[in-house]
Write an enzyme that holds these catalytic residues in place. Structure first.
Site, PDB file in Angstrom:
ATOM      1  N   LYS A 181      -5.996  -2.053   3.752  1.00  8.05           N
ATOM      2  CA  LYS A 181      -4.780  -2.619   3.199  1.00  8.05           C
ATOM      3  C   LYS A 181      -3.668  -2.527   4.250  1.00  8.05           C
ATOM      4  O   LYS A 181      -3.606  -1.563   5.004  1.00  8.05           O
ATOM      5  CB  LYS A 181      -4.408  -1.781   1.963  1.00  8.05           C
TER       6      LYS A 181
ATOM      7  N   LYS B 115      -1.493  13.028  -2.639  1.00  8.26           N
ATOM      8  CA  LYS B 115      -0.343  13.493  -1.858  1.00  8.26           C
ATOM      9  C   LYS B 115      -0.381  14.998  -1.645  1.00  8.26           C
ATOM     10  O   LYS B 115       0.046  15.476  -0.596  1.00  8.26           O
ATOM     11  CB  LYS B 115       0.974  13.093  -2.536  1.00  8.26           C
TER      12      LYS B 115
ATOM     13  N   LYS C 299       2.056   0.678   7.005  1.00  6.23           N
ATOM     14  CA  LYS C 299       2.732   1.139   8.212  1.00  6.23           C
ATOM     15  C   LYS C 299       1.923   2.225   8.925  1.00  6.23           C
ATOM     16  O   LYS C 299       1.793   2.215  10.139  1.00  6.23           O
ATOM     17  CB  LYS C 299       4.123   1.675   7.839  1.00  6.23           C
TER      18      LYS C 299
END
Ligand code: TRP
Length: 330
Positions: free
Chosen positions: A191, A111, A194
């Site tokens: 995978k 992140k 969104k």
């Protein structure tokens, strides 16, 4: 009853990867444990977000979970920021957590690479808040996806460290992985997620699902209708396994594919039928709940009150052990 805790970020609309990979599992687990399921808005604010959109995102997540069968009257479904103890316990845990351990966490590294302009202390501290989420209710079982196993391991380490320093207080929790933790996207490449735009939405209608499904790749060896295929090489077969009962799965679908008894379109239509048997009631229930959200809101209020009481007991115990309780001799 053993205590189960899990959390989910208010990320908008759920897709079938979320549902079959996690939420469906929670729905059955809620009957076996004292279950806490938190919509973790305090985790969500560690990356850039739009404050005006947060209340709607939280509400939408709660309604979707309820529509899936998480019963807010039975399960302690609640909003994380409505229980201040989570942040309180995080501070305590911060003081026993080595900085280096947080810097080494995989999700922090990913992140902080993704959000270079906003590498804030909250992002680093994310696993400590997660440990506080679980341990404030003395959670023992934590159903999560593979990507969260490191955070659960970290939580065990926090519990061990606290217990060693201040006396036995917290149990060592365990991650509970789902049987189908990795659901591939419609592209068959990555995978379902969104950000990859390869999802089937949980609330999509039959027509919307078919528009995407009808053009999704299958076993590349089946070029013509008459070419036999290998179900194990077909992404759609992996979907069938989620919803198609026996003997239809091995006889009609797998056998039909191997012998070219059915074509890919027939096979997809069968999957569509079985999938919509599961999604139609969820979408209908979502519609009903969204029309009268105050009912769910009331349950959330009651649950937050219960959680504050449960959390308060742990906070008091922690304060006593740490020499922070109100115990002056006067
Ligand atoms: N980090 C988890 C995720 O992104 C969400 C989460 C927050 C969580 N607190 C938790 C999961 C406690 C399990 C237990 O999926």
């Amino acid at each position: 009853m053993k205590v189960l805790f899990t959390g989910i970020q208010p990320t908008g609309l759920l897709h079938i990867g979320n549902y079959f990979g996690a939420v469906r599992n929670w729905v059955s687990l809620q009957h076996q444990y004292r279950t806490y399921i938190s919509v973790v808005d305090l985790h969500a604010i560690t990356i850039q977000y739009e404050p005006r959109e947060m209340p709607g995102a939280v509400q939408e997540m709660v309604l979707q979970l309820a529509a899936c069968g998480i019963d807010p009257e039975k399960t302690l479904l609640f909003v994380q920021s409505e229980v201040p103890g989570h942040a309180d316990l995080t501070w305590t845990f911060n003081t026993i957590t080595p900085l280096g351990e947080l810097e080494r966490m995989t999700q922090f590294k990913d992140k902080s690479a993704q959000h270079r302009k906003n590498v804030n202390v909250g992002l680093l501290d994310y696993p400590v808040l997660q440990a506080a989420d679980i341990l404030i209710y003395k959670g023992e079982v934590v159903p999560v996806g593979e990507d969260q196993v490191q955070h659960v391991e970290f939580t065990r380490e926090v519990a061990r460290r606290f217990n060693a320093r201040y006396g036995d207080t917290f149990p060592e929790c365990e991650a509970l992985l789902t049987a189908s933790p990795r659901i591939m996207g419609l592209d068959g490449q990555a995978k379902m997620s969104k950000s990859k735009d390869n999802t089937i939405g949980l609330l999509e209608t039959r027509e919307e699902v078919w528009a995407k499904l009808s053009v999704a790749p299958t076993d590349p060896a089946r070029v013509r209708r008459s070419d036999p295929g290998t179900p194990e090489k077909c992404n759609i077969y992996s979907y069938h396994k989620l919803v198609t009962p026996e003997p239809q799965l091995s006889q009609t679908v797998a056998q039909g594919c191997r012998t070219a008894g059915i074509g890919c379109i027939d096979c997809k239509k069968l999957f569509l039928d079985n999938l919509m048997k599961e999604l139609d009631p969820i979408r209908e229930r979502y519609g009903q709940l969204a029309a009268r959200p105050e009912k769910v809101r009331e349950a959330l209020d009651a649950n937050a009150a219960t959680c504050r009481a449960d959390a308060g007991r742990t906070i008091l115990e922690v304060k006593e052990k740490m020499g922070l309780a109100r115990t002056w001799k006067i």
